[in-house]
Design a protein around this motif. Structure first.
Motif, PDB file in Angstrom:
ATOM      1  N   SER A 382      -0.551   7.197   5.076  1.00 55.61           N
ATOM      2  CA  SER A 382      -0.042   6.018   5.771  1.00 55.61           C
ATOM      3  C   SER A 382      -0.028   4.856   4.800  1.00 55.61           C
ATOM      4  N   LEU A 383       1.020   4.059   4.842  1.00 52.08           N
ATOM      5  CA  LEU A 383       1.092   2.853   4.001  1.00 52.08           C
ATOM      6  C   LEU A 383       0.013   1.849   4.384  1.00 52.08           C
ATOM      7  N   GLU A 384      -0.521   1.983   5.575  1.00 56.44           N
ATOM      8  CA  GLU A 384      -1.609   1.096   6.008  1.00 56.44           C
ATOM      9  C   GLU A 384      -2.958   1.577   5.500  1.00 56.44           C
ATOM     10  N   ARG A 385      -3.043   2.841   5.108  1.00 58.33           N
ATOM     11  CA  ARG A 385      -4.294   3.386   4.591  1.00 58.33           C
ATOM     12  C   ARG A 385      -4.157   3.627   3.093  1.00 58.33           C
ATOM     13  N   LEU A 386      -4.113   2.554   2.342  1.00 56.01           N
ATOM     14  CA  LEU A 386      -4.098   2.593   0.882  1.00 56.01           C
ATOM     15  C   LEU A 386      -5.132   1.605   0.378  1.00 56.01           C
ATOM     16  N   ASP A 387      -5.601   1.800  -0.874  1.00 55.60           N
ATOM     17  CA  ASP A 387      -6.540   0.839  -1.439  1.00 55.60           C
ATOM     18  C   ASP A 387      -5.895  -0.541  -1.472  1.00 55.60           C
ATOM     19  N   GLU A 388      -6.722  -1.573  -1.416  1.00 53.39           N
ATOM     20  CA  GLU A 388      -6.195  -2.926  -1.210  1.00 53.39           C
ATOM     21  C   GLU A 388      -5.209  -3.347  -2.289  1.00 53.39           C
ATOM     22  N   ASP A 389      -5.496  -3.036  -3.578  1.00 49.59           N
ATOM     23  CA  ASP A 389      -4.581  -3.457  -4.634  1.00 49.59           C
ATOM     24  C   ASP A 389      -3.211  -2.786  -4.475  1.00 49.59           C
ATOM     25  N   VAL A 390      -3.203  -1.540  -4.026  1.00 52.12           N
ATOM     26  CA  VAL A 390      -1.952  -0.807  -3.831  1.00 52.12           C
ATOM     27  C   VAL A 390      -1.190  -1.361  -2.636  1.00 52.12           C
ATOM     28  N   ARG A 391      -1.904  -1.575  -1.550  1.00 56.03           N
ATOM     29  CA  ARG A 391      -1.272  -2.079  -0.330  1.00 56.03           C
ATOM     30  C   ARG A 391      -0.670  -3.456  -0.551  1.00 56.03           C
ATOM     31  N   LEU A 392      -1.395  -4.317  -1.285  1.00 54.86           N
ATOM     32  CA  LEU A 392      -0.888  -5.670  -1.541  1.00 54.86           C
ATOM     33  C   LEU A 392       0.364  -5.620  -2.427  1.00 54.86           C
ATOM     34  N   TYR A 393       0.352  -4.769  -3.433  1.00 52.24           N
ATOM     35  CA  TYR A 393       1.511  -4.676  -4.333  1.00 52.24           C
ATOM     36  C   TYR A 393       2.750  -4.228  -3.563  1.00 52.24           C
ATOM     37  N   LEU A 394       2.611  -3.156  -2.791  1.00 48.43           N
ATOM     38  CA  LEU A 394       3.762  -2.654  -2.049  1.00 48.43           C
ATOM     39  C   LEU A 394       4.222  -3.665  -1.009  1.00 48.43           C
ATOM     40  N   GLY A 395       3.264  -4.405  -0.448  1.00 45.44           N
ATOM     41  CA  GLY A 395       3.632  -5.437   0.514  1.00 45.44           C
ATOM     42  C   GLY A 395       4.440  -6.550  -0.119  1.00 45.44           C
ATOM     43  N   LYS A 396       4.000  -7.016  -1.298  1.00 42.96           N
ATOM     44  CA  LYS A 396       4.750  -8.062  -2.004  1.00 42.96           C
ATOM     45  C   LYS A 396       6.134  -7.567  -2.413  1.00 42.96           C
ATOM     46  N   ALA A 397       6.220  -6.281  -2.756  1.00 44.69           N
ATOM     47  CA  ALA A 397       7.503  -5.711  -3.170  1.00 44.69           C
ATOM     48  C   ALA A 397       8.418  -5.430  -1.986  1.00 44.69           C
ATOM     49  N   GLY A 398       7.877  -5.524  -0.770  1.00 41.22           N
ATOM     50  CA  GLY A 398       8.679  -5.199   0.411  1.00 41.22           C
ATOM     51  C   GLY A 398       8.941  -3.715   0.542  1.00 41.22           C
ATOM     52  N   ALA A 399       8.087  -2.907  -0.087  1.00 40.19           N
ATOM     53  CA  ALA A 399       8.295  -1.455  -0.103  1.00 40.19           C
ATOM     54  C   ALA A 399       7.554  -0.811   1.065  1.00 40.19           C
ATOM     55  N   ASP A 400       8.051  -1.067   2.283  1.00 38.27           N
ATOM     56  CA  ASP A 400       7.431  -0.530   3.482  1.00 38.27           C
ATOM     57  C   ASP A 400       8.248   0.597   4.107  1.00 38.27           C
ATOM     58  N   GLN A 401       9.160   1.166   3.338  1.00 36.18           N
ATOM     59  CA  GLN A 401      10.011   2.235   3.842  1.00 36.18           C
ATOM     60  C   GLN A 401       9.186   3.503   4.084  1.00 36.18           C
ATOM     61  N   GLN A 402       9.670   4.350   4.942  1.00 39.61           N
ATOM     62  CA  GLN A 402       8.911   5.515   5.378  1.00 39.61           C
ATOM     63  C   GLN A 402       8.766   6.567   4.294  1.00 39.61           C
TER      64      GLN A 402
END
Length: 693
Positions: A382-402
């Protein structure tokens, strides 16, 4: 939201057409040497290699009035023009929204040790000028609306000094520099392979006298191998790294470098223990590094055995799906293998797992149409269950695709487009890859002006051993540009002139005799056999996992092969095979040099660092997998003292000799002062033309 980049923009950044070479100037005459009519070419300086570093040196010399020529085995066919990654990095001082402390940048460049402090500072302070000049030539580095250069974090980079034009950054660099070289009327001699450096004098007075080459364009009935002579007192070795040294390699085919060529001429090498290894597609297809967004999209990585069954092998190494997925992501900016990152379930455990699978005969793939499956008993990805540094990076990149392919398309559509150019559609099919050799951090030993221990011989780019243990990603492209300019300044200050007409070095005839004696049609040794032996030995015994016994045995075998080559020469049929014969003789010598340095390093208690894990049953570090400790990969701790020194390699007769020298240091607290230091610039004293460092 997915970024929609027009196709014509994707095309421009992936299909980079190179300029057409100008006609070659004719030879200035012929000389009868060793029974062969040898064409003679004359120049103030000969640059060996047409990559980004060599082109920079040639352009800057031409601007300073030096009579310079470029010789190239295959123009636009080397690593600069043909290699890259998802968004290939150029590492320079960060000027996007803040100034950069050059001394801090120098500390980052040399942070892994075994690097000269003055070299690191030269690269740091020269990076701003280098980047500006490339932009002036037309390199399309991306900017924000206010003119700042867009930046991101890369390997061994703590503040984000990386920028990129996309996957073809270095090819675009070659293109703009080649166009400038052609505009300045720098002569190119293509299909021209340097085979022997000629020298005159003895001891400290020994210096370059010319270069023997083999040229397709000079093959004649009376000269079937196309042997030619470039008469020059100055050469710049810029032929890249020894890409053919390893079977498992991401270098383009045919990259031989110049380490063996340099060794034969008595040029000293340094840091041959230091390379970079990382995941990439195999050279049998389209060799490419799989760093950056390829893994930051978090594809499913799996292996296939001989029966066709799939194995979710990473699940045997990581304790949770979150830990597995987060470390696959981290390979994006922790791309090179590093021994310590195998600990604490870090990102280099991915490399070790892939290495183990391929050693077991399994093929490894990444699938961008599947997310990583859960580890046994674990939660699903799950994109919600990633380490914080990874989750923040993908969030800033807008990479929330399935799906990974959609995340990749959003973050970097060029990464997909590039493989399509080579008939591989990663949107439709899995991508096979492995852990490959990618870069030689060691090489020819140079001072802060790019000079070697041989008078008149300079080295730049990957040919020069300036990169230490853990250079930041993209620092090599910067180093080649900075030192290409430094070398040109030094050669220009020394007043390199075209040799007088009629002059032929005394060493030329003996050099041709020596060359021909190593090429014997009746030899039992073939190029194919030497290639197979060298590449298998280096990949299996000197890759990311080493131990003292295996390296020692590999060195014994390498010495025996070189003794056989000296005794029997190498067989060839066509003239093109003769060129390869000389190159593989050089590669066999380079292989012995690397193994000698590695054996010497391990024998002195050398531990595990950037390039390799030195496995030892008594080693202090033990990687852990979810299934338990990995005892076969217990490895030694790095010695801090070894960070402060470098291993020097030289050839004396037929013997490899090794020694230790300390890293050169900057004078602590020394600062320039305008009125005091300006005269040294005005008078040329800064170039130290009467001595070395």
């Amino acid at each position: 939201m997915t970024i929609d980049v027009p196709q014509e923009i994707l095309d421009a950044l992936t299909d980079v057409d190179m300029p057409r070479l100008p006609p070659e100037p004719p030879a200035s005459g012929l000389a009868r040497l060793a029974g062969i009519d040898v064409p003679i070419y004359r120049a103030g300086c000969v640059v060996v290699g047409s990559g980004a570093a060599g082109l920079r040196a040639a352009v800057e010399m031409k601007r300073r009035g030096v009579d310079v020529v470029i010789i190239s085995q295959s123009a636009w066919g080397g690593t600069s023009a043909c290699s890259g990654s998802d968004k290939q990095t150029l590492h320079t001082a960060n000027t996007a929204d803040q100034g950069d402390n050059y001394r801090a940048m120098a500390r980052a460049i040399g942070g892994g040790g075994a690097m000269d402090e003055d070299t690191a500072y030269v690269e740091a302070v020269g990076s701003s000028r280098m980047m500006a000049s490339l932009q002036f030539l037309g390199l399309p580095l991306p900017q924000d609306p206010l003119g700042g250069t867009l930046r991101y974090q890369t390997d061994h980079d703590e503040v984000g000094r990386a920028t990129s034009c996309g996957p073809r950054t270095s090819r675009l660099m070659v293109k703009v520099l080649a166009e400038e070289a052609i505009r300045l009327a720098v002569p190119f001699y293509n299909q021209t392979t340097a085979v022997k450096i000629l020298t005159e004098g003895e001891g400290a007075e020994r210096h370059v006298a010319g270069m023997l080459v083999m040229r397709a364009g000079d093959r004649r009935q009376e000269n079937p191998l196309g042997i030619a002579l470039f008469v020059s007192d100055v050469i710049v070795l810029a032929a890249g790294g020894p890409g053919e040294l390893y079977r498992d390699s991401v270098y383009p085919n045919g990259c031989f470098g110049s380490l063996g060529l340099a060794l034969e001429a008595g040029v000293e090498l340094v840091n041959l223990t230091e390379s970079q290894f990382g995941i990439g597609t195999r050279r049998e297809g389209f060799p490419w590094n799989l760093s950056g967004t390829y893994v930051q999209a978090i594809p499913h990585i799996y292996s296939v055995d001989g029966e066709g069954a799939e194995h979710h092998f990473l699940a045997g190494y990581y304790r949770s799906t979150q830990e597995l997925a987060s470390n696959v992501f981290r390979k994006g900016y922790q791309w090179p293998f590093h021994a310590t990152r195998m600990l604490d379930f870090g990102s280099s455990l991915v490399d070790l797992a892939i290495y183990s699978e391929t050693a077991a005969g399994r093929r490894v793939f990444m699938d961008f149409n599947r997310n990583p499956p859960p580890v046994p008993g674990g939660l699903p990805f799950s994109l919600e269950r990633l380490d914080e540094d990874v989750r923040l990076y993908l969030g800033k990149a807008g990479a929330d695709q399935q799906m990974p392919i959609d995340r990749l398309k959003h973050m970097n559509p060029l990464a997909i487009e590039l493989y399509r150019r080579y008939k591989i559609d990663i949107a439709e099919e899995p991508l096979e890859f492995a852990v490959n050799n990618q870069h030689m951090n060691g090489g020819i030993m140079v001072d802060s002006w790019g000079r070697t221990n041989l008078g008149g011989c300079y080295a730049v780019g990957e040919a020069a051993g300036t990169h230490g243990v853990t250079r930041p990603g993209g620092a090599a492209l910067n180093a080649g540009q900075v030192f290409g300019t430094r070398v040109a300044e030094h050669i220009g200050a020394g007043g390199a002139k075209r040799p007088d007409a009629g002059r032929v070095p005394e060493a030329a005839e003996a050099g041709i005799v020596n060359l021909l004696s190593a090429l014997l049609s009746e030899s039992p040794l073939t190029v194919k056999a030497v290639r197979s032996a060298v590449q298998a030995r280096m990949s299996e015994k000197a890759g990311i996992i080493c131990d003292q016994r295996s390296v020692r045995q590999a060195l014994v075998e390498a010495r025996a092969l070189n003794a056989e080559i000296r005794a029997n020469g190498l067989a060839y049929g066509r003239a093109a095979e003769a060129v390869r014969g000389v190159q593989w003789r050089h590669m066999a010598l380079a292989s012995e040099a690397v193994l000698s340095a590695l054996d010497f390093f391990i024998g002195r208690g050398g531990g595990s660092r950037g390039a390799r894990a030195i496995c030892d049953a008594e080693g202090e570090f033990l990687p852990q997998a979810s299934a338990g400790p990995l005892e076969d990969y217990r490895f030694r701790r790095e010695s801090e003292a070894h960070r402060q020194e470098q291993i020097v390699v030289r050839l004396e007769g037929d013997e490899i000799r090794l020694s230790i020298r300390p890293n050169r240091e900057l004078v602590k607290g020394a600062k320039s002062f305008f009125e005091r230091d300006w005269p040294a610039w005005l008078t040329g004293r800064i170039y130290d033309l009467d001595g070395g460092e």
